[in-house]
Write a protein that holds these residues in place. Structure first.
Motif, PDB file in Angstrom:
ATOM      1  N   ALA A   1     -22.609 -59.415  -2.635  1.00 33.28           N
ATOM      2  CA  ALA A   1     -21.597 -60.426  -2.959  1.00 33.28           C
ATOM      3  C   ALA A   1     -21.102 -60.272  -4.392  1.00 33.28           C
ATOM      4  O   ALA A   1     -19.895 -60.388  -4.654  1.00 33.28           O
ATOM      5  CB  ALA A   1     -22.147 -61.826  -2.732  1.00 33.28           C
ATOM      6  N   LYS A   2     -22.018 -60.001  -5.328  1.00 25.72           N
ATOM      7  CA  LYS A   2     -21.611 -59.823  -6.723  1.00 25.72           C
ATOM      8  C   LYS A   2     -20.686 -58.617  -6.872  1.00 25.72           C
ATOM      9  O   LYS A   2     -19.663 -58.702  -7.551  1.00 25.72           O
ATOM     10  CB  LYS A   2     -22.841 -59.645  -7.631  1.00 25.72           C
ATOM     11  CG  LYS A   2     -23.572 -60.932  -7.937  1.00 25.72           C
ATOM     12  CD  LYS A   2     -24.576 -60.746  -9.054  1.00 25.72           C
ATOM     13  CE  LYS A   2     -25.840 -60.100  -8.538  1.00 25.72           C
ATOM     14  NZ  LYS A   2     -26.907 -60.039  -9.561  1.00 25.72           N
ATOM     15  N   VAL A   3     -21.052 -57.505  -6.247  1.00 28.85           N
ATOM     16  CA  VAL A   3     -20.220 -56.299  -6.347  1.00 28.85           C
ATOM     17  C   VAL A   3     -18.852 -56.562  -5.730  1.00 28.85           C
ATOM     18  O   VAL A   3     -17.811 -56.267  -6.321  1.00 28.85           O
ATOM     19  CB  VAL A   3     -20.897 -55.080  -5.672  1.00 28.85           C
ATOM     20  CG1 VAL A   3     -19.940 -53.899  -5.593  1.00 28.85           C
ATOM     21  CG2 VAL A   3     -22.171 -54.696  -6.413  1.00 28.85           C
TER      22      VAL A   3
ATOM     23  N   LEU B   1     -12.936 -57.442  -6.126  1.00 28.03           N
ATOM     24  CA  LEU B   1     -11.750 -58.246  -5.814  1.00 28.03           C
ATOM     25  C   LEU B   1     -11.116 -58.830  -7.068  1.00 28.03           C
ATOM     26  O   LEU B   1      -9.896 -58.937  -7.158  1.00 28.03           O
ATOM     27  CB  LEU B   1     -12.105 -59.354  -4.830  1.00 28.03           C
ATOM     28  CG  LEU B   1     -12.435 -58.895  -3.414  1.00 28.03           C
ATOM     29  CD1 LEU B   1     -12.999 -60.046  -2.597  1.00 28.03           C
ATOM     30  CD2 LEU B   1     -11.208 -58.315  -2.749  1.00 28.03           C
ATOM     31  N   ALA B   2     -11.948 -59.206  -8.047  1.00 27.09           N
ATOM     32  CA  ALA B   2     -11.417 -59.779  -9.284  1.00 27.09           C
ATOM     33  C   ALA B   2     -10.694 -58.720 -10.116  1.00 27.09           C
ATOM     34  O   ALA B   2      -9.679 -59.005 -10.744  1.00 27.09           O
ATOM     35  CB  ALA B   2     -12.550 -60.403 -10.098  1.00 27.09           C
TER      36      ALA B   2
ATOM     37  N   GLN C   1     -15.885 -51.260   1.272  1.00 29.97           N
ATOM     38  CA  GLN C   1     -17.027 -51.936   1.874  1.00 29.97           C
ATOM     39  C   GLN C   1     -18.250 -51.680   0.997  1.00 29.97           C
ATOM     40  O   GLN C   1     -18.418 -50.587   0.446  1.00 29.97           O
ATOM     41  CB  GLN C   1     -17.305 -51.418   3.295  1.00 29.97           C
ATOM     42  CG  GLN C   1     -16.307 -51.916   4.327  1.00 29.97           C
ATOM     43  CD  GLN C   1     -15.031 -51.103   4.339  1.00 29.97           C
ATOM     44  OE1 GLN C   1     -15.074 -49.890   4.285  1.00 29.97           O
ATOM     45  NE2 GLN C   1     -13.899 -51.771   4.390  1.00 29.97           N
ATOM     46  N   VAL C   2     -19.102 -52.698   0.897  1.00 31.19           N
ATOM     47  CA  VAL C   2     -20.289 -52.632   0.054  1.00 31.19           C
ATOM     48  C   VAL C   2     -21.505 -52.963   0.896  1.00 31.19           C
ATOM     49  O   VAL C   2     -21.525 -53.982   1.584  1.00 31.19           O
ATOM     50  CB  VAL C   2     -20.188 -53.643  -1.120  1.00 31.19           C
ATOM     51  CG1 VAL C   2     -21.424 -53.574  -2.000  1.00 31.19           C
ATOM     52  CG2 VAL C   2     -18.920 -53.417  -1.928  1.00 31.19           C
ATOM     53  N   ASN C   3     -22.510 -52.099   0.856  1.00 30.41           N
ATOM     54  CA  ASN C   3     -23.785 -52.355   1.529  1.00 30.41           C
ATOM     55  C   ASN C   3     -24.902 -52.115   0.532  1.00 30.41           C
ATOM     56  O   ASN C   3     -24.841 -51.165  -0.254  1.00 30.41           O
ATOM     57  CB  ASN C   3     -23.963 -51.430   2.740  1.00 30.41           C
ATOM     58  CG  ASN C   3     -23.009 -51.786   3.841  1.00 30.41           C
ATOM     59  OD1 ASN C   3     -23.079 -52.871   4.398  1.00 30.41           O
ATOM     60  ND2 ASN C   3     -22.087 -50.888   4.140  1.00 30.41           N
TER      61      ASN C   3
ATOM     62  N   ALA D   1     -19.627 -51.251  -9.514  1.00 31.03           N
ATOM     63  CA  ALA D   1     -20.902 -51.411  -8.818  1.00 31.03           C
ATOM     64  C   ALA D   1     -22.067 -51.081  -9.746  1.00 31.03           C
ATOM     65  O   ALA D   1     -23.060 -51.818  -9.807  1.00 31.03           O
ATOM     66  CB  ALA D   1     -20.939 -50.544  -7.571  1.00 31.03           C
ATOM     67  N   ARG D   2     -21.970 -49.979 -10.482  1.00 34.09           N
ATOM     68  CA  ARG D   2     -23.050 -49.570 -11.392  1.00 34.09           C
ATOM     69  C   ARG D   2     -23.309 -50.617 -12.469  1.00 34.09           C
ATOM     70  O   ARG D   2     -24.441 -50.780 -12.922  1.00 34.09           O
ATOM     71  CB  ARG D   2     -22.713 -48.239 -12.065  1.00 34.09           C
ATOM     72  CG  ARG D   2     -22.835 -47.059 -11.161  1.00 34.09           C
ATOM     73  CD  ARG D   2     -22.719 -45.735 -11.938  1.00 34.09           C
ATOM     74  NE  ARG D   2     -22.557 -44.623 -11.026  1.00 34.09           N
ATOM     75  CZ  ARG D   2     -23.525 -44.114 -10.270  1.00 34.09           C
ATOM     76  NH1 ARG D   2     -24.730 -44.623 -10.339  1.00 34.09           N
ATOM     77  NH2 ARG D   2     -23.284 -43.110  -9.464  1.00 34.09           N
ATOM     78  N   ASP D   3     -22.261 -51.311 -12.891  1.00 35.04           N
ATOM     79  CA  ASP D   3     -22.379 -52.305 -13.957  1.00 35.04           C
ATOM     80  C   ASP D   3     -22.759 -53.691 -13.442  1.00 35.04           C
ATOM     81  O   ASP D   3     -22.675 -54.666 -14.185  1.00 35.04           O
ATOM     82  CB  ASP D   3     -21.072 -52.395 -14.744  1.00 35.04           C
ATOM     83  CG  ASP D   3     -20.801 -51.150 -15.578  1.00 35.04           C
ATOM     84  OD1 ASP D   3     -21.753 -50.383 -15.840  1.00 35.04           O
ATOM     85  OD2 ASP D   3     -19.632 -50.934 -15.955  1.00 35.04           O
TER      86      ASP D   3
END
Length: 105
Positions: A41-43, A48-49, A59-61, A87-89
């Protein structure tokens, strides 16, 4: 100006990505499921922001160890790299596997 539309889109995207659904194996380990979902959810929220029009297709898993897999399509290599960087951050992410396909419009 209507700011509710992006929030609705974000909620629909998160539900569609599996954030809102647990499997039987997740039910055995609720702490892992919450952690995995929270990272996902955070990623997704950060994607989106940052750029809602192009990164909304990503897509994120996340697995229970904090490893993130990115997939989907973006129009440029720069967008793919940006999604990976975001994602890494993100707090809790241990590694990122970028399987995003670059597909110009």
């Amino acid at each position: 100006m209507n700011i509710r539309i992006p929030l609705v889109a974000a909620a629909i995207t998160l539900i569609g990505s599996g954030v809102a659904f647990a499997t039987d194996s997740d039910a055995q380990y609720p702490g892992m499921y919450v952690k995995d979902s929270a990272i996902t959810a955070k990623v997704k929220t950060k994607l989106l922001a940052k750029h809602p029009t192009t990164l909304s297709e990503v897509q994120v898993n996340t697995d229970h160890d904090g490893n993130v897999w990115l997939s989907g399509k973006v129009p440029t290599e720069k967008d793919s790299q940006l999604a990976e960087e975001i994602a890494r951050d993100t707090s809790g992410v241990k590694s990122v596997h970028n399987h995003i396909v670059v597909s110009p419009p």
